[in-house]
Design a protein around this motif. Structure first.
Motif, mmCIF file in Angstrom:
data_model
loop_
_atom_site.group_PDB
_atom_site.id
_atom_site.type_symbol
_atom_site.label_atom_id
_atom_site.label_comp_id
_atom_site.label_asym_id
_atom_site.label_seq_id
_atom_site.Cartn_x
_atom_site.Cartn_y
_atom_site.Cartn_z
ATOM 1 N N PRO B 95 0.804 -1.226 0.000
ATOM 2 C CA PRO B 95 0.000 0.000 0.000
ATOM 3 C C PRO B 95 0.837 1.275 0.000
ATOM 4 C CG PRO B 95 0.190 -0.854 2.233
ATOM 5 C CD PRO B 95 0.992 -1.770 1.349
ATOM 6 N N VAL B 96 0.436 2.266 -0.762
ATOM 7 C CA VAL B 96 1.000 3.613 -0.667
ATOM 8 C C VAL B 96 -0.145 4.607 -0.827
ATOM 9 C CG1 VAL B 96 3.323 3.161 -1.541
ATOM 10 C CG2 VAL B 96 1.493 3.668 -3.146
ATOM 11 N N PHE B 97 0.028 5.780 -0.250
ATOM 12 C CA PHE B 97 -0.944 6.851 -0.481
ATOM 13 C C PHE B 97 -0.646 7.456 -1.851
ATOM 14 C CE2 PHE B 97 -0.825 7.155 4.284
ATOM 15 C CZ PHE B 97 -2.147 6.765 4.481
ATOM 16 N N LEU B 98 -1.675 7.605 -2.648
ATOM 17 C CA LEU B 98 -1.469 8.099 -4.004
ATOM 18 C C LEU B 98 -2.461 9.216 -4.309
ATOM 19 C CD1 LEU B 98 0.334 7.233 -6.474
ATOM 20 C CD2 LEU B 98 -1.703 6.092 -7.361
ATOM 21 N N ALA B 99 -1.950 10.291 -4.939
ATOM 22 C CA ALA B 99 -2.829 11.360 -5.423
ATOM 23 C C ALA B 99 -2.947 11.208 -6.937
ATOM 24 C CB ALA B 99 -2.242 12.722 -5.075
ATOM 25 N N VAL B 100 -4.153 11.324 -7.446
ATOM 26 C CA VAL B 100 -4.407 11.118 -8.871
ATOM 27 C C VAL B 100 -5.211 12.290 -9.420
ATOM 28 C CG1 VAL B 100 -5.515 9.633 -10.585
ATOM 29 C CG2 VAL B 100 -4.506 8.615 -8.528
ATOM 30 N N THR B 101 -4.732 12.892 -10.513
ATOM 31 C CA THR B 101 -5.626 13.794 -11.254
ATOM 32 C C THR B 101 -5.982 13.069 -12.534
ATOM 33 O OG1 THR B 101 -3.691 14.861 -12.196
ATOM 34 C CG2 THR B 101 -4.831 16.046 -10.470
ATOM 35 N N GLY B 102 -7.218 13.196 -12.951
ATOM 36 C CA GLY B 102 -7.611 12.485 -14.154
ATOM 37 C C GLY B 102 -8.951 12.934 -14.665
ATOM 38 N N LYS B 103 -9.323 12.327 -15.788
ATOM 39 C CA LYS B 103 -10.583 12.674 -16.429
ATOM 40 C C LYS B 103 -11.569 11.532 -16.261
ATOM 41 C CE LYS B 103 -9.480 16.650 -18.406
ATOM 42 N NZ LYS B 103 -10.182 17.441 -19.375
ATOM 43 N N VAL B 104 -12.830 11.905 -16.314
ATOM 44 C CA VAL B 104 -13.903 10.925 -16.214
ATOM 45 C C VAL B 104 -13.801 9.914 -17.358
ATOM 46 C CG1 VAL B 104 -16.366 10.701 -16.673
ATOM 47 C CG2 VAL B 104 -15.557 12.352 -14.989
ATOM 48 N N ARG B 105 -13.989 8.668 -17.012
ATOM 49 C CA ARG B 105 -14.004 7.615 -18.019
ATOM 50 C C ARG B 105 -15.188 6.726 -17.681
ATOM 51 N NH1 ARG B 105 -11.690 2.438 -18.353
ATOM 52 N NH2 ARG B 105 -11.144 1.849 -20.492
ATOM 53 N N ALA B 106 -16.061 6.509 -18.660
ATOM 54 C CA ALA B 106 -17.254 5.695 -18.412
ATOM 55 C C ALA B 106 -17.394 4.670 -19.514
ATOM 56 C CB ALA B 106 -18.489 6.584 -18.359
ATOM 57 N N TYR B 107 -17.811 3.485 -19.136
ATOM 58 C CA TYR B 107 -17.905 2.395 -20.094
ATOM 59 C C TYR B 107 -19.166 1.586 -19.839
ATOM 60 C CZ TYR B 107 -16.873 -2.172 -22.140
ATOM 61 O OH TYR B 107 -16.946 -3.333 -22.831
ATOM 62 N N THR B 108 -19.948 1.402 -20.876
ATOM 63 C CA THR B 108 -21.128 0.546 -20.763
ATOM 64 C C THR B 108 -20.941 -0.625 -21.723
ATOM 65 O OG1 THR B 108 -22.451 2.522 -20.388
ATOM 66 C CG2 THR B 108 -23.646 0.500 -20.863
ATOM 67 N N PRO B 109 -20.897 -1.851 -21.197
ATOM 68 C CA PRO B 109 -20.729 -3.010 -22.085
ATOM 69 C C PRO B 109 -21.878 -3.055 -23.097
ATOM 70 C CG PRO B 109 -20.650 -3.661 -19.761
ATOM 71 C CD PRO B 109 -21.060 -2.233 -19.788
ATOM 72 N N PRO B 110 -21.607 -3.533 -24.327
ATOM 73 C CA PRO B 110 -22.618 -3.524 -25.393
ATOM 74 C C PRO B 110 -23.953 -4.132 -24.952
ATOM 75 C CG PRO B 110 -20.518 -4.342 -26.216
ATOM 76 C CD PRO B 110 -20.338 -4.121 -24.751
ATOM 77 N N ASP B 111 -23.890 -5.219 -24.180
ATOM 78 C CA ASP B 111 -25.145 -5.863 -23.799
ATOM 79 C C ASP B 111 -25.541 -5.526 -22.360
ATOM 80 O OD1 ASP B 111 -22.970 -7.069 -22.786
ATOM 81 O OD2 ASP B 111 -23.724 -9.116 -22.968
ATOM 82 N N GLY B 112 -24.815 -4.612 -21.754
ATOM 83 C CA GLY B 112 -25.094 -4.323 -20.353
ATOM 84 C C GLY B 112 -25.934 -3.077 -20.191
ATOM 85 N N ASP B 113 -26.558 -2.963 -19.027
ATOM 86 C CA ASP B 113 -27.318 -1.750 -18.771
ATOM 87 C C ASP B 113 -26.660 -0.940 -17.662
ATOM 88 O OD1 ASP B 113 -29.955 -3.466 -16.903
ATOM 89 O OD2 ASP B 113 -27.781 -3.534 -16.785
ATOM 90 N N ARG B 114 -25.536 -1.445 -17.182
ATOM 91 C CA ARG B 114 -24.861 -0.759 -16.102
ATOM 92 C C ARG B 114 -23.659 -0.024 -16.666
ATOM 93 N NH1 ARG B 114 -21.546 -0.147 -12.400
ATOM 94 N NH2 ARG B 114 -21.730 -0.389 -10.163
ATOM 95 N N MET B 115 -23.398 1.180 -16.110
ATOM 96 C CA MET B 115 -22.260 1.953 -16.567
ATOM 97 C C MET B 115 -21.119 1.786 -15.571
ATOM 98 S SD MET B 115 -22.428 5.885 -17.776
ATOM 99 C CE MET B 115 -22.096 6.799 -16.285
ATOM 100 N N TYR B 116 -19.928 1.516 -16.074
ATOM 101 C CA TYR B 116 -18.768 1.396 -15.201
ATOM 102 C C TYR B 116 -17.961 2.681 -15.275
ATOM 103 C CZ TYR B 116 -20.047 -3.453 -14.840
ATOM 104 O OH TYR B 116 -20.726 -4.601 -14.577
ATOM 105 N N VAL B 117 -17.678 3.242 -14.118
ATOM 106 C CA VAL B 117 -17.026 4.541 -14.085
ATOM 107 C C VAL B 117 -15.621 4.396 -13.524
ATOM 108 C CG1 VAL B 117 -17.214 6.879 -13.246
ATOM 109 C CG2 VAL B 117 -19.276 5.563 -13.630
ATOM 110 N N SER B 118 -14.647 4.976 -14.222
ATOM 111 C CA SER B 118 -13.284 4.962 -13.698
ATOM 112 C C SER B 118 -12.643 6.323 -13.964
ATOM 113 C CB SER B 118 -12.474 3.835 -14.344
ATOM 114 O OG SER B 118 -12.479 3.982 -15.746
ATOM 115 N N VAL B 119 -11.369 6.434 -13.610
ATOM 116 C CA VAL B 119 -10.647 7.691 -13.804
ATOM 117 C C VAL B 119 -9.508 7.438 -14.793
ATOM 118 C CG1 VAL B 119 -9.250 9.467 -12.686
ATOM 119 C CG2 VAL B 119 -11.147 8.415 -11.427
#
Ligand code: ZN
Lengths: 440, 290
Positions: B95-119
């Motif tokens: 484990p380490v403490f980490l600071a992250v700056t980033g942009k929104v990234r969202a992914y919805t699988p072709p057959d899925g109805d749920r959106m997966y959100v990452s940075v």
């Protein structure tokens, strides 16, 4: 933290899952688990899984959590175990399918939350204030709130009263001007009166004299209202205790009356009224909206250090930054070294570019320009200087005073002073908690 | 062109988001609107790095890092276009403490109805405990600001951006809150408040990491303003509950009718409040506060 051997069962469990996967001592596992939980504040179940995963074990072989705090109960859980204090307990007769039936309902609490409960089976020989250990209860959900249910399989046993820490108490809050938040009570603070006027108002048909104005310390300014004539004088420093904070249009207002104490203080090191006014702390969202301001203080995290930071070369004639010894106005010149930082400061409400000059950069990094020049010479690239600045300042929160202006690229603040922001996390967290829990 | 704000949002709320605003234009920024109304294009997250994995190949790496905060996990993504970040991530030993700056990234699988959100990480930097604590504090303040805006909005649901601004709500918050209201309806404010409180409690010296748990129940939609009816009923009983016998049922009925609460809703509300242990019936036809 005095946890004694409480890690032991968890270490045993990790060791059991890792058996045959890797040869690792339990002492080492315990150290690692402690580091995750106590230093990195990672939840216990995440820590256990992370360690098992790291050593190539199957984290699914780990069991679930055992004793739960009430704030982490999830609805519709078939089995939960916790220790709680009885807040209320009331017997009630209801009509069940097999005729009348006695149940008990009420509220249980620990140091994290309170939850309603219903006991459907068995007796409940406990009353308000008793601490109980509950095994195998289950939860339901009503209107988004978790409800604890105790049925035939539930086992309840008495606990010593000190098995639970007391809830968070409303102690005296010592706060600086910038830490005052609406809803805070029993506040103690030391402030200089920067501005004040005497006003007469009518409160329920009665004439009252009150004193309002601005007071502050090294963290900023706050509005105040005194409902009592303490003989306050402009520029005077006062120790105020027992005050509370209300708000008007979101602006906190320190309020005190004859029940509070307010005594003059002698302190030559206390910032003057002018210094306090100059240090007006302003949010970056507000600053961006205003477009610019003179003599403001901002706080933000350095989220980027732009190219052009570090050792730069300037034209000796016009001070412009030059590339490859050529000034765009004066042509070929012998450049003069300078040190500066172009940083993006962001506080989550707005972002500004901040220009930090040589003197302030030297103070922030603890290195002189001469030392940096030497390092750049040794490494044969000025990039090492920027790298060092990134290492020391990126992700740090700075407090910067200066003048802000805006152009097409947003707001830029030229720093007159820059220092690491002093954040008293504990007292700010307490103040915020009090505002949330007491400001309903 | 103003720089996008780096939002401070807790992992759980970020991950619960299902509203992505993407204008048709090429290279126009995408915004993720969280349930309480943070309108995020750029995010600044600090947490404990607990795992780093390359889900791609050596040639086309796709680094996924998990960052733990007091409420859950951020999934940090660094692909081919973030090789510098990937190189840093791959060199870290959790484990380490980490600071992250980033942009929104969202992914919805072709057959899925749920959106997966990452940075999608723009930059990462190893930090120390105080910066993590400070980030928790800033994220808590930011969430509280939005919850306060919802409080104002619940008193007058017709308020627009200007109306909220006139109550002291910052424009960047007001806009997001209204977008969230349109998409999610009213969030479970009590739940987010509890999340906020337990995140702040990790900053206190009495916080006991071994016995605490950071897991939260999933937020539930509130049905038909149920909580408002309940609190109004409690208020009515409080006003009428004078003698030792408590408030008279008929009086409560009258007062409830004045507040537009039907007898059916009133009975249901009283039942719930009795179940919750906030009211009880000392004798038939009388209601008292516990
Ligand atoms: Zn020149």
């Amino acid at each position: 933290m005095e946890n004694g051997n409480e890690y032991a069962p968890h270490v045993e469990e990790i060791a059991r899952v890792l058996e045959g996967v890797i040869d690792i001592g339990k002492d080492e596992l315990e150290n690692e688990l402690r580091t995750y939980v106590e230093h990195y504040k990672v939840p216990l179940y995440v820590a256990k899984r992370s360690i098992v995963k790291k050593y190539g074990g199957n984290e699914r072989l780990l069991g679930g959590m055992e004793w739960t705090k009430l704030n982490s109960l999830m609805p519709n859980t078939p089995s939960v175990n916790f220790v709680a204090r009885v807040v209320t307990a009331n017997p009630k007769e209801i009509n069940g399918p097999d005729g009348p039936k006695r149940i008990v309902y009420g509220i249980l609490g620990d140091d994290t939350a309170t939850v309603p409960f219903t006991l459907w089976e068995g007796s409940f020989p406990y009353e308000k204030g008793d601490v109980i250990r509950v095994r195998n209860a289950y939860t339901k959900e009503w209107q988004g709130q978790v409800q604890v249910n105790m049925g035939a399989r539930t086992v309840i046993s008495p606990e010593e009263p000190d098995a639970l820490p007391p809830g968070f108490t409303r102690e005296v809050v010592e706060a600086k001007a910038s830490e005052l938040r609406p809803g805070m009570r029993n506040v103690s603070t030391t402030l200089r009166i920067v501005d004040m006027e005497k006003r007469e108002v009518e409160v329920s048909g009665e004439k009252k004299v009150l004193f309002t104005g601005l007071a502050g310390d090294d963290t900023g300014l706050v509005r105040f209202t005194s409902w009592h004539d303490f003989g306050l004088k402009r520029d005077g420093i006062y120790r105020i205790t027992g005050a509370y904070v209300n708000s008007w249009r979101g602006v906190p207002r320190l309020t005190f009356d004859e029940k509070c104490s307010c005594d003059p203080v002698e302190d030559d090191s206390f910032p003057s009224s002018e210094e306090i006014r100059g240090g007006r702390l302003i949010g970056l969202g507000e600053l961006v909206e205003m477009g610019g301001a003179v003599g403001v203080t901002i706080r933000g995290v350095v989220i980027d250090i732009k190219p052009g930071s570090g050792l730069i070369s300037r034209c000796p004639e016009c001070r412009r930054v030059i590339q490859k010894g050529t000034c765009m106005v004066h042509g070929k010149v012998k450049g003069v070294n300078d040190l500066r930082i172009k940083a993006i400061l962001d506080d989550g409400t707005g972002a500004v570019t901040t220009i930090i000059n040589r003197e302030l950069t030297e103070r922030l990094t603890g290195k002189t320009m001469r030392e940096y020049e030497e390092e750049a010479r040794d490494a044969m690239t000025p990039e090492v200087v920027r790298d060092d600045i990134v290492e020391k300042l990126l992700a740090r929160k700075l407090e910067v005073r200066g003048n802000a202006t805006s152009d097409d690229f947003g707001v830029m603040l030229i720093a007159e002073d820059a220092r690491p922001a002093a954040v008293d996390v504990e007292s700010e967290a307490r103040a915020l908690l009090q505002e949330i829990e007491g400001g309903a | 062109m103003e720089r996008e704000i780096a939002w401070r949002v807790f992992a759980r709320e970020y991950g619960d988001s299902t509203l992505l605003l993407r204008s048709g234009e090429e290279r126009a920024p995408a915004y993720l609107v969280t349930p309480t109304g943070a309108k995020v294009n750029r995010i600044y997250a600090v947490g404990t790095l607990v795992s780093v994995e390359n889900k791609g190949t050596e040639e086309e790496p796709m680094w996924i890092a998990r960052l733990n905060d007091p409420t859950g996990f951020f999934f940090i993504f660094a692909g081919q276009h973030q090789r510098d970040v990937g190189a840093v991530l791959s060199s870290l030993q959790p484990p380490v403490f980490l600071a992250v700056t980033g942009k929104v990234r969202a992914y919805t699988p072709p057959d899925g109805d749920r959106m997966y959100v990452s940075v999608r990480a723009e930059g990462v930097h190893v930090v120390e405990g105080p910066q993590y604590d400070d980030w928790i504090l800033d994220s808590a303040r930011s969430l509280k600001e939005r919850l306060d805006a919802w409080k104002i909005l619940s008193e007058d649901p017709e308020l627009g951006v200007e109306g909220l601004a006139s109550h002291g709500v910052g424009r960047h918050i007001a806009e997001g809150v209204l977008l969230a209201q349109e998409h999610y309806g009213r969030p479970n404010l009590g739940w987010y408040r509890d999340m906020l409180v337990s995140a702040l409690q990790t900053l206190l010296p009495e916080y006991d990491g071994l016995h605490a748990s950071h897991m939260f129940p999933a937020p539930q939609e509130e049905g038909g303003g149920g909580e408002e009816v309940l609190s109004r009923v409690l208020e009515i009983v409080r006003e009428l509950d004078e003698g030792p016998q408590g408030a008279i049922w008929e009086d409560i009925l009258d007062r409830a009718a004045e507040s537009g609460i039907t007898p059916e809703d009133l009975e249901e509300a009283v039942e719930i409040l009795i179940d919750r242990g906030e009211l009880y019936e000392p004798v038939l036809g009388r209601i008292k506060l516990v």
